[in-house]
Write a protein that holds these residues in place. Structure first.
Motif, mmCIF file in Angstrom:
data_model
loop_
_atom_site.group_PDB
_atom_site.id
_atom_site.type_symbol
_atom_site.label_atom_id
_atom_site.label_comp_id
_atom_site.label_asym_id
_atom_site.label_seq_id
_atom_site.Cartn_x
_atom_site.Cartn_y
_atom_site.Cartn_z
ATOM 1 N N GLY A 11 4.688 -1.893 9.272
ATOM 2 C CA GLY A 11 3.599 -2.874 9.264
ATOM 3 C C GLY A 11 2.240 -2.186 9.220
ATOM 4 O O GLY A 11 2.149 -0.964 9.334
ATOM 5 N N SER A 12 1.186 -2.978 9.062
ATOM 6 C CA SER A 12 -0.157 -2.401 8.951
ATOM 7 C C SER A 12 -0.665 -1.859 10.284
ATOM 8 O O SER A 12 -1.586 -1.045 10.307
ATOM 9 N N SER A 13 -0.108 -2.341 11.401
ATOM 10 C CA SER A 13 -0.600 -1.849 12.686
ATOM 11 C C SER A 13 0.423 -0.975 13.388
ATOM 12 O O SER A 13 0.077 -0.139 14.208
ATOM 13 N N LYS A 14 1.700 -1.173 13.076
ATOM 14 C CA LYS A 14 2.725 -0.410 13.798
ATOM 15 C C LYS A 14 4.002 -0.328 12.968
ATOM 16 O O LYS A 14 4.255 -1.147 12.083
ATOM 17 N N VAL A 40 -0.722 2.763 6.892
ATOM 18 C CA VAL A 40 -0.461 1.571 6.095
ATOM 19 C C VAL A 40 -1.713 0.699 6.080
ATOM 20 O O VAL A 40 -2.281 0.400 7.132
ATOM 21 N N LYS A 41 -2.143 0.323 4.904
ATOM 22 C CA LYS A 41 -3.308 -0.559 4.786
ATOM 23 C C LYS A 41 -2.878 -1.804 4.027
ATOM 24 O O LYS A 41 -2.327 -1.717 2.932
ATOM 25 N N LYS A 42 -3.129 -2.955 4.637
ATOM 26 C CA LYS A 42 -2.780 -4.242 4.020
ATOM 27 C C LYS A 42 -1.332 -4.274 3.552
ATOM 28 O O LYS A 42 -1.014 -4.741 2.452
ATOM 29 N N THR A 51 2.556 7.844 8.138
ATOM 30 C CA THR A 51 3.661 6.876 8.211
ATOM 31 C C THR A 51 4.937 7.579 8.689
ATOM 32 O O THR A 51 5.668 7.051 9.533
ATOM 33 N N VAL A 52 5.160 8.791 8.171
ATOM 34 C CA VAL A 52 6.347 9.561 8.578
ATOM 35 C C VAL A 52 6.300 9.835 10.082
ATOM 36 O O VAL A 52 7.290 9.638 10.802
#
Ligand SMILES: Nc1ncnc2c1ncn2[C@@H]1O[C@H](COP(=O)(O)OP(=O)(O)OP(=O)(O)O)[C@@H](O)[C@H]1O
Ligand SMILES: [Mg+2]
Length: 419
Positions: A11-14, A40-42, A51-52
């Motif tokens: 997700g964009s926040s977690k 992650v953006k939008k 992200t990894v």
């Protein structure tokens, strides 16, 4: 495939990793891990390294909690970043006695997959809407029926190759194999919506941190997916900018005092907030906070309504709108504000299971539930992953060794679940 799956919601926040099982028809969450994610953006991966890191950290937590080693996962792709194309597949039934077998079903699904998608996009899933046997339609499972001509009306889910590649790359670099990519609303709807709602016509609206993912179901099928690049973080940013405070402080205030309407606070309600960079405290009226939130929520509700209106769907949502995701859910008074804004019934949904009873877990829980229910690894997608050598070698070997019974069993179980 056994009765335990791991799902991964980027997700964009977690990032959220969830280990779940179905035991005696009961869905249980065995472990869950979440990690803040700045890559992650939008809803789109823009920084693979962060992200990894987030995936690895969430995996560790989920492993610890479930006491299981995690080697692979089903992962989500936001519905709004996919497009649905309708296509038809037609085949002749081959058996002499004309009985339709799972092989015929697999063949007709393959036939429906023949569709010219743009070069930069690929088919990631194929969802049958109805089968037609010798002209008789609305058949959900044709296996065992007798006929000469088998047709399928299917929905092809198509996504950008880059988006899919970045998801796969991030998961693999975090040390996991990809079991399948699941379109988020198909997963989320399996825990948040009921079959009647999907049949009657319902809009599932997942308001996350940076996106509002709108998915409309009618006659049991997903008919529209749209994404609006606004979410709960915009409320936080607004508070941070207007009140001149850090975003951490703004997030804290939103969670503690956030209300959906100015009418819900008294004019003399005052709180103390920390100035940016530790420069002491200042006082602020809660009415001011409520005004900021009220304005942003009004915009969000307008954008949702507008999207539904532009697609001529507002009038046909007999089961109304179901809102989930963390972006709006926990703002006090949101139910009343949303209900008075829309002319259709509004309800808020979250996964009602121990350990994940929070709308921020809707997607992760949904993906796990969907994967367990369907007992399949998105037939089309997995084949593609195997072709590209993008699934772990041992899984590939397993697939090859058990290719026929494995695939057929999955298809049989998949269609059995439509009832
Ligand atoms: N208790 C709470 N009160 C108010 N807002 C909350 C609360 N808990 C979470 N949020 C908000 O929910 C948002 C995160 O929701 P969610 O976890 O569904 O998003 P995401 O899946 O990471 O993002 P997206 O779906 O947009 O990619 C954040 O904006 C956060 O501020
Ligand atoms: Mg989300």
């Amino acid at each position: 495939m056994n009765n335990i799956v791991v799902s991964l919601d980027i997700g964009s926040s977690k990032v959220c990793v969830l280990v779940a099982e179905i035991n005696k028809k009961q869905f249980n969450v065995l472990g869950v891990g979440t990690s803040e994610c700045k890559g992650v953006k939008k809803g789109i991966i823009v920084d693979i390294d962060s992200t990894v890191d987030a995936i690895q950290s969430a995996v560790k937590q989920a492993e610890h909690m479930s006491n299981r080693e995690i080697k692979s996962a089903f992962v989500n792709i936001a519905g709004g970043y996919t497009t649905i194309y309708k296509n038809k597949g037609v085949i002749a039934v081959t058996r002499e006695d004309r009985e339709i077998t799972s092989e015929d079903v697999a063949r007709v699904m393959q036939a429906a997959k023949v569709y010219a998608v743009p070069a930069d996009r690929e088919i990631i899933d194929i969802i049958p809407e109805q089968f037609v046997v010798d002209g008789y339609g609305e058949i959900r499972d044709p296996v065992g029926m007798v006929g000469v001509r088998l047709e399928v009306d299917a929905n092809l889910v198509v996504a950008s190759c880059t988006t899919v590649q970045n998801i796969i790359r991030s998961v693999q670099r975090a040390g996991l194999a990809v079991d399948g990519i699941i379109v988020e609303p198909l997963g989320t709807s399996s825990v948040i919506l009921n079959d009647d709602e999907k049949e009657l016509g319902v809009a599932l609206v997942d308001v996350g941190a940076e996106t509002i993912d709108i998915s409309v179901f009618k006659n049991g099928s997903l008919v529209l997916t749209k994404i609006i690049p606004v979410g709960g973080n915009h409320i936080t940013n607004d508070i941070s900018i207007v009140c001149k405070i850090s975003s951490q402080e703004a997030e804290k205030i939103k969670r503690q005092y956030g209300t959906a309407s100015v009418k819900m606070v008294r004019n003399d309600d005052i709180i103390k907030i920390n100035n940016i960079a530790g420069r002491g405290e200042k006082e602020i009226h809660l009415v001011e906070i409520a005004e900021i939130i009220d304005a942003r929520i009004s915009e969000m509700l307008y954008l949702i309504k507008n999207e539904l209106h532009n697609n001529n769907l507002l009038g046909s949502l007999a089961a109304g709108i179901v809102i989930t995701g963390g972006g709006l859910f926990n703002i006090r008074g949101i139910q009343d504000v949303a209900q008075s804004y829309f002319d259709v019934p509004i309800r808020f949904g979250y996964p009602n299971y121990i350990g994940v009873a929070n709308p921020i877990y809707s997607a992760a829980t949904g993906i796990a539930m969907y994967a367990l229910k369907q007992k399949r690894t998105s037939i089309v997608n997995n084949k593609k992953l195997v072709e590209r050598g993008e699934v772990a070698a041992d899984r590939e070997a397993d697939e090859k060794e058990e290719h026929r019974p494995g695939l057929m069993d999955r298809i049989r179980e998949f269609f059995a679940d439509f009832f």
